[in-house]
Scaffold this motif. Structure first.
Motif, PDB file in Angstrom:
ATOM      1  N   ALA A  72      27.244 -33.734 -19.406  1.00  0.00           N
ATOM      2  CA  ALA A  72      28.138 -33.087 -20.395  1.00  0.00           C
ATOM      3  C   ALA A  72      29.112 -34.099 -20.426  1.00  0.00           C
ATOM      4  O   ALA A  72      29.846 -34.245 -21.712  1.00  0.00           O
ATOM      5  N   VAL A  73      29.658 -35.078 -19.742  1.00  0.00           N
ATOM      6  CA  VAL A  73      30.727 -35.841 -19.849  1.00  0.00           C
ATOM      7  C   VAL A  73      30.349 -37.228 -20.771  1.00  0.00           C
ATOM      8  O   VAL A  73      31.108 -37.787 -21.660  1.00  0.00           O
ATOM      9  N   ALA A  74      28.987 -37.675 -20.288  1.00  0.00           N
ATOM     10  CA  ALA A  74      28.362 -38.902 -20.772  1.00  0.00           C
ATOM     11  C   ALA A  74      28.039 -38.555 -22.194  1.00  0.00           C
ATOM     12  O   ALA A  74      28.022 -39.385 -23.121  1.00  0.00           O
ATOM     13  N   ARG A  75      27.538 -37.127 -22.504  1.00  0.00           N
ATOM     14  CA  ARG A  75      26.867 -37.035 -23.942  1.00  0.00           C
ATOM     15  C   ARG A  75      27.300 -35.767 -24.625  1.00  0.00           C
ATOM     16  O   ARG A  75      26.829 -35.668 -25.767  1.00  0.00           O
ATOM     17  N   GLY A  76      28.293 -35.079 -23.920  1.00  0.00           N
ATOM     18  CA  GLY A  76      28.587 -33.884 -24.569  1.00  0.00           C
ATOM     19  C   GLY A  76      30.068 -33.712 -24.695  1.00  0.00           C
ATOM     20  O   GLY A  76      30.703 -32.626 -25.000  1.00  0.00           O
ATOM     21  N   GLY A  77      30.854 -34.802 -24.605  1.00  0.00           N
ATOM     22  CA  GLY A  77      32.410 -34.799 -24.873  1.00  0.00           C
ATOM     23  C   GLY A  77      33.236 -34.115 -23.747  1.00  0.00           C
ATOM     24  O   GLY A  77      34.308 -33.997 -23.993  1.00  0.00           O
ATOM     25  N   ALA A  78      32.358 -33.390 -22.700  1.00  0.00           N
ATOM     26  CA  ALA A  78      33.427 -33.208 -21.648  1.00  0.00           C
ATOM     27  C   ALA A  78      34.314 -34.253 -20.989  1.00  0.00           C
ATOM     28  O   ALA A  78      33.993 -35.321 -21.032  1.00  0.00           O
ATOM     29  N   ARG A  79      35.438 -33.835 -20.150  1.00  0.00           N
ATOM     30  CA  ARG A  79      36.113 -34.570 -19.506  1.00  0.00           C
ATOM     31  C   ARG A  79      35.854 -34.722 -18.139  1.00  0.00           C
ATOM     32  O   ARG A  79      35.274 -33.779 -17.304  1.00  0.00           O
ATOM     33  N   LEU A  80      36.099 -36.063 -17.587  1.00  0.00           N
ATOM     34  CA  LEU A  80      36.086 -36.090 -16.327  1.00  0.00           C
ATOM     35  C   LEU A  80      36.977 -35.230 -15.427  1.00  0.00           C
ATOM     36  O   LEU A  80      38.278 -35.088 -15.628  1.00  0.00           O
TER      37      LEU A  80
END
Length: 275
Positions: A72-80
């Motif tokens: 989700a972080v790498a490819r879905g725009g989620a934040r770390l």
């Protein structure tokens, strides 16, 4: 051939290598089932991903909530998140190949083992209302979306605690999110199969009206292998199903555990993490 199931690695690469040596694992002969959460919180998430991918067909891993968070972080725009330890993967030269491999992993696997019968592994467990066949079909719905051209949009909408109750009539993103939550986040449920997301500690932290999912009976003899719940320390006290808890909290200073899927023997190595 010997098959072993191993609990959550969560970036504990040194312990993983030590455990493979301890069980005398031979990828040309033996097989591994990994219960998900290969990455995050521990110090060597990138090394864990590369190690498991390098085992090829000798290793079968299911997706855990931390693996999905990485995607989700790498490819879905989620934040770390503040405690994430995923930067080494996100900055790696082989990042895309590793993410492609991870994104193609299943959410649930099933096999019959001599003397043990039918065995299913999912990261968090299985709703008592779901048969093995139904669960495989539901998992496949999510897996197909993860490998489709619309996977990025799905990863953007994957997070969320609603709907908290599974219903076969659910559709769209609500249906997919509910399946993901059961297979990768579930701990406590009520008699209707509704999930509680607030309690994450041991069995005594159950909210009123809720109990661990493995305390609800099933109509079959399925053996359920799962990780995810480190606070259980590998014990399923009061279980009314055949359940094997594998997350023994390596990343939190506990141990990393392997289960011989034929004999039921458990082998562990102590954590090298300091918490």
């Amino acid at each position: 051939m010997t098959a072993y199931a191993i609990g959550d690695l969560q970036g504990c690469h040194a312990e993983f290598v030590e455990l493979l040596e301890r069980i005398d694992f031979d990828p040309g002969r033996d097989r591994l089932w990994l219960a998900g959460d290969l990455v995050n919180r521990g110090p060597e998430s990138l090394a864990c991903l590369r190690e498991v991918q390098g085992l090829g067909d000798a290793a079968l891993t299911v997706l855990g909530n931390h693996d999905l968070h990485l995607l989700a972080v790498a490819r879905g725009g989620a934040r770390l998140n503040r405690k994430d330890t995923l930067a080494d993967i996100l900055e790696a030269p082989d990042r895309e190949a590793l993410l492609d491999w991870l994104q193609s992993r299943p959410l649930l696997v099933r096999q019959t083992f001599a003397g043990q019968g039918e065995t299913v592994m999912a990261h968090a467990g299985l709703l008592p209302q779901w048969s093995a066949e139904e669960a495989l079909g539901l998992a496949r719905e999510v897996e197909m979306r993860l490998t489709s051209e619309s996977s990025g949009a799905f990863l953007e909408q994957m997070y969320g605690n609603e709907p908290s109750c599974w219903q076969a009539s659910l559709d769209g993103i609500d249906r997919l999110r509910a399946i993901v939550n059961v297979l990768t986040r579930m701990r406590f449920i009520d008699a209707d199969g509704c999930l509680d997301f607030s309690a994450k500690e041991g069995l005594d932290s159950a909210p009123a009206g809720f109990a661990p999912w493995f305390r609800y009976p099933r109509g079959d003899e399925l053996r359920l292998v799962f990780g995810h719940w480190a606070a259980l320390e590998g014990c399923v006290e009061g279980a009314r199903v055949r359940a094997e808890a594998l997350d023994t909290g390596c990343v939190w200073g506990g141990s990393l555990t392997a289960l011989n899927l034929t004999t039921g023997e458990r082998i562990g190595v102590p954590s090298r993490q300091r918490r």
